[in-house]
Design an enzyme around this catalytic site. Structure first.
Site, PDB file in Angstrom:
ATOM      1  N   SER A   1       0.833  -1.200   0.000  1.00 56.22           N
ATOM      2  CA  SER A   1       0.000   0.000   0.000  1.00 56.22           C
ATOM      3  C   SER A   1       0.874   1.258   0.000  1.00 56.22           C
ATOM      4  O   SER A   1       1.686   1.443  -0.902  1.00 56.22           O
ATOM      5  CB  SER A   1      -0.978  -0.041   1.179  1.00 56.22           C
ATOM      6  OG  SER A   1      -1.944   0.980   1.063  1.00 56.22           O
TER       7      SER A   1
ATOM      8  N   HIS B   1      -8.125   0.849  -1.445  1.00 55.08           N
ATOM      9  CA  HIS B   1      -7.922  -0.118  -2.536  1.00 55.08           C
ATOM     10  C   HIS B   1      -9.226  -0.732  -3.021  1.00 55.08           C
ATOM     11  O   HIS B   1      -9.309  -1.936  -3.289  1.00 55.08           O
ATOM     12  CB  HIS B   1      -6.919  -1.205  -2.111  1.00 55.08           C
ATOM     13  CG  HIS B   1      -5.604  -0.628  -1.694  1.00 55.08           C
ATOM     14  ND1 HIS B   1      -4.742  -0.027  -2.587  1.00 55.08           N
ATOM     15  CD2 HIS B   1      -5.008  -0.510  -0.478  1.00 55.08           C
ATOM     16  CE1 HIS B   1      -3.683   0.418  -1.950  1.00 55.08           C
ATOM     17  NE2 HIS B   1      -3.819   0.148  -0.674  1.00 55.08           N
TER      18      HIS B   1
END
Length: 287
Positions: A73, A179
Site C-alpha cells: 500500500s 484499494h
C-alpha cells in the site's frame, strides 16, 4: 512511532527537509502524536512512509543495499524512493497529497476494512459475489485476504464469509475502504499530484502492488500508482515475483512486523526479519 530515529542528526535533518516540502510536521507525528491522531489516514501515511525511508537510509549507512524492493500500500512509495525513482522530499509530498485525498473521499465512519482468515482468495471472491459495497482489497497470503467497503457492505460480507467457513473475520482499525472503487475520487485527485513529479526508472526492481510485477520505467508510474489506490494490493504476487528473481533474504523496514510474519506462508525457507528501529539495524547480523 519513530522518536528514536530523530535522535540521529542526519535523519532529523531529512525529517525537517521532508516536512517543509510536504507541509507536514513529521517531528510531531513521530514523537508526540497519539493513537487517535495516527489512525487518521492523512497522518498515518506520511509517518509510516518516512519511517521506511529513514530506516532504509540507516541500512545503507551499514552497507546494506536492496537488490529489489516492495512495499504494501503506502509502503510502495517508500519502496520507489529506495529504488531511486523519486527523492525523499518528493515522495513525502506525494504521500501527504494521497492521504488528504483519501480522507476527503471517504468520511470517517462510513467505510472500513476487515481481515479474512482461513479462506482462499477464490473462496473470498465467491462469498462476496452479489454483495453490494464490499470488495477484496489486499491479497496478502493464500489464507489471508483483506476486504473493504461500506459499513453495510462489510456487515453483509462478514455473514457470507462466516457461512463460507472463514476462521475469523477481524475488523481493522482504519478509517476508510482503501484499494476499492470507493477510492476512485481520491485516485483521480492523486493523479494530478503524481503527474507533477518527474519519475525516474527504478535502479533496482520495485514491485507494483497493482500487478505483482516490477514497475516498467518512470513514465508509467503515475498511472500505476493512481490505479493502485482503487485496486487490490496483490502482495502475495509481489513476494512471489521477488522469489522468482532469486531473492532469498527479506528485510521489513517499518514500525510493525506484519509483512515479515507473512513470509512463513509466502516464502517458506527464506530468511525474513523486521528492522523497526535504529537499534535493530545496529544489531542486525551481516554475513
Amino acid at each position: 512511532m519513530g522518536a528514536e530515529l530523530l535522535e540521529d542528526r542526519e535523519i532529523a535533518e531529512l525529517s525537517a527537509l521532508c516536512s517543509e516540502a510536504a507541509g507536514v510536521d513529521l517531528h510531531r507525528l513521530l514523537t508526540t502524536a497519539d493513537d487517535d491522531e495516527l489512525r487518521l489516514t492523512q497522518n498515518a501515511q506520511p509517518a509510516l512512509c518516512f519511517v521506511g525511508i529513514a530506516l532504509t537510509a540507516l541500512l545503507r549507512r551499514r552497507g546494506i543495499e536492496p537488490a529489489a524492493a516492495a512495499g504494501h500500500s503506502v509502503g510502495e512509495y517508500a519502496a520507489l524512493a529506495a529504488g531511486g525513482s523519486i527523492t525523499a522530499p518528493q515522495v513525502m509530498k506525494a504521500v501527504v497529497d494521497r492521504g488528504k485525498a483519501m480522507a476527503e473521499a471517504s468520511p470517517a465512519g462510513t467505510s472500513s476494512m476487515s481481515a479474512v482468515l482461513g479462506l482462499s482468495p477464490e473462496a473470498v471472491e465467491g462469498a462476496l459475489e452479489g454483495v453490494d459495497g464490499a470488495w477484496p482489497a489486499n491479497y496478502n497470503t493464500p489464507t489471508q485476504t483483506v476486504i473493504a467497503g461500506t459499513t453495510a457492505g462489510l456487515e453483509a460480507a462478514t455473514r457470507r464469509l462466516q457461512d463460507a467457513g472463514a476462521r475469523r473475520v477481524i475488523p481493522l482499525n482504519v478509517s476508510a475502504a482503501f484499494h476499492t472503487p470507493l477510492m476512485a475520487p481520491a485516485a483521480e485527485r492523486l493523479r494530478a499530484a503524481l503527474d507533477r513529479i518527474e519519475w525516474r526508472a527504478p535502479r533496482v526492481p520495485v514491485m507494483a502492488n497493482l500487478t505483482g510485477r516490477s514497475h516498467q520505467g518512470g513514465g508509467r508510474i503515475p498511472h500505476v500508482m493512481e490505479m493502485q489506490l482503487r485496486s487490490p494490493v496483490r502482495w502475495a504476487d509481489c513476494v512471489g515475483s521477488l522469489v522468482e528473481m532469486g531473492c532469498d533474504t527479506f528485510l521489513e523496514v517499518g514500525p510493525k512486523r506484519a509483512l515479515s510474519g507473512m513470509m512463513r506462508e509466502l516464502a517458506p525457507g527464506k530468511v525474513a526479519a523486521a528492522v523497526g528501529t535504529p537499534t535493530a539495524i545496529s544489531e542486525l547480523a551481516i554475513e
